[in-house]
Design a protein around this motif. Structure first.
Motif, short mmCIF file in Angstrom:
data_model
loop_
_atom_site.label_atom_id
_atom_site.label_comp_id
_atom_site.label_asym_id
_atom_site.label_seq_id
_atom_site.Cartn_x
_atom_site.Cartn_y
_atom_site.Cartn_z
N GLU A 32 0.79 -1.23 0.00
CA GLU A 32 0.00 0.00 0.00
C GLU A 32 0.83 1.29 0.00
O GLU A 32 0.36 2.31 -0.48
N ASP A 33 2.06 1.28 0.48
CA ASP A 33 2.88 2.49 0.51
C ASP A 33 3.70 2.70 -0.76
O ASP A 33 4.41 3.68 -0.87
N HIS A 34 3.60 1.79 -1.70
CA HIS A 34 4.42 1.85 -2.91
C HIS A 34 3.67 2.56 -4.04
O HIS A 34 3.46 1.99 -5.11
N THR A 35 3.30 3.81 -3.82
CA THR A 35 2.48 4.54 -4.77
C THR A 35 3.25 4.98 -6.01
O THR A 35 2.63 5.34 -7.00
N GLU A 36 4.57 4.96 -5.98
CA GLU A 36 5.34 5.40 -7.15
C GLU A 36 5.33 4.36 -8.26
O GLU A 36 5.64 4.65 -9.39
N VAL A 37 5.02 3.13 -7.92
CA VAL A 37 5.03 2.04 -8.87
C VAL A 37 3.59 1.68 -9.21
O VAL A 37 2.76 1.55 -8.32
N GLU A 38 3.32 1.55 -10.49
CA GLU A 38 1.97 1.17 -10.90
C GLU A 38 1.61 -0.18 -10.28
O GLU A 38 2.33 -1.16 -10.45
N GLN A 39 0.52 -0.21 -9.55
CA GLN A 39 0.09 -1.46 -8.92
C GLN A 39 -0.67 -2.28 -9.96
O GLN A 39 -1.68 -1.83 -10.49
N THR A 40 -0.16 -3.43 -10.25
CA THR A 40 -0.84 -4.33 -11.18
C THR A 40 -0.96 -5.69 -10.54
O THR A 40 -0.33 -5.99 -9.53
N HIS A 41 -1.76 -6.52 -11.14
CA HIS A 41 -1.94 -7.87 -10.63
C HIS A 41 -0.74 -8.75 -10.94
O HIS A 41 -0.71 -9.91 -10.58
N ARG A 42 0.28 -8.22 -11.60
CA ARG A 42 1.45 -9.03 -11.93
C ARG A 42 2.28 -9.37 -10.70
O ARG A 42 3.10 -10.27 -10.75
N TRP A 43 2.12 -8.65 -9.61
CA TRP A 43 2.79 -8.97 -8.36
C TRP A 43 1.71 -9.30 -7.35
O TRP A 43 0.98 -8.42 -6.89
N SER A 44 1.56 -10.57 -7.06
CA SER A 44 0.54 -10.96 -6.10
C SER A 44 0.99 -12.18 -5.31
O SER A 44 1.83 -12.96 -5.76
#
Length: 95
Positions: A32-44
């Motif tokens: 949740e704190d990693h706002t600089e990186v686009e959050q995608t479902h590729r890391w789950s």
């Protein structure tokens, strides 16, 4: 303690360097704190009743791990999270 710094050197969070901590926190809470990186479902990191599905950047090829009585889920989640941080250029400081 693990301290994570963003790409500009600002401290994002400090978390215990303890597998037990990772047993009680969700993958979403970790990211949740990693706002600089686009959050995608590729890391789950998904825990199902009989297996864990781990995606590390390529959703088409998840790693599946069978849940057994001796499996240390916290250690797996910790390794996944630290790999996420490294892959996205975050600095890690271990105490």
């Amino acid at each position: 303690m693990i301290t994570i710094y963003n790409l500009q050197g600002r401290k994002l969070k400090s978390i215990p360097n303890d597998d037990e901590f990772f047993n009680h926190i969700s993958a979403g809470e970790l990211l949740e704190d990693h706002t600089e990186v686009e959050q995608t479902h590729r890391w789950s990191f998904m825990v199902f009743s009989s297996e864990i599905e781990i995606c590390e950047g390529e959703f088409a090829n998840p790693r599946l791990v069978a849940i057994t009585p001796d499996l240390n889920i916290g250690a797996l989640k910790k390794a996944w999270y630290l790999e996420y941080c490294k892959a996205h250029g975050y600095a890690l400081h271990f105490q």
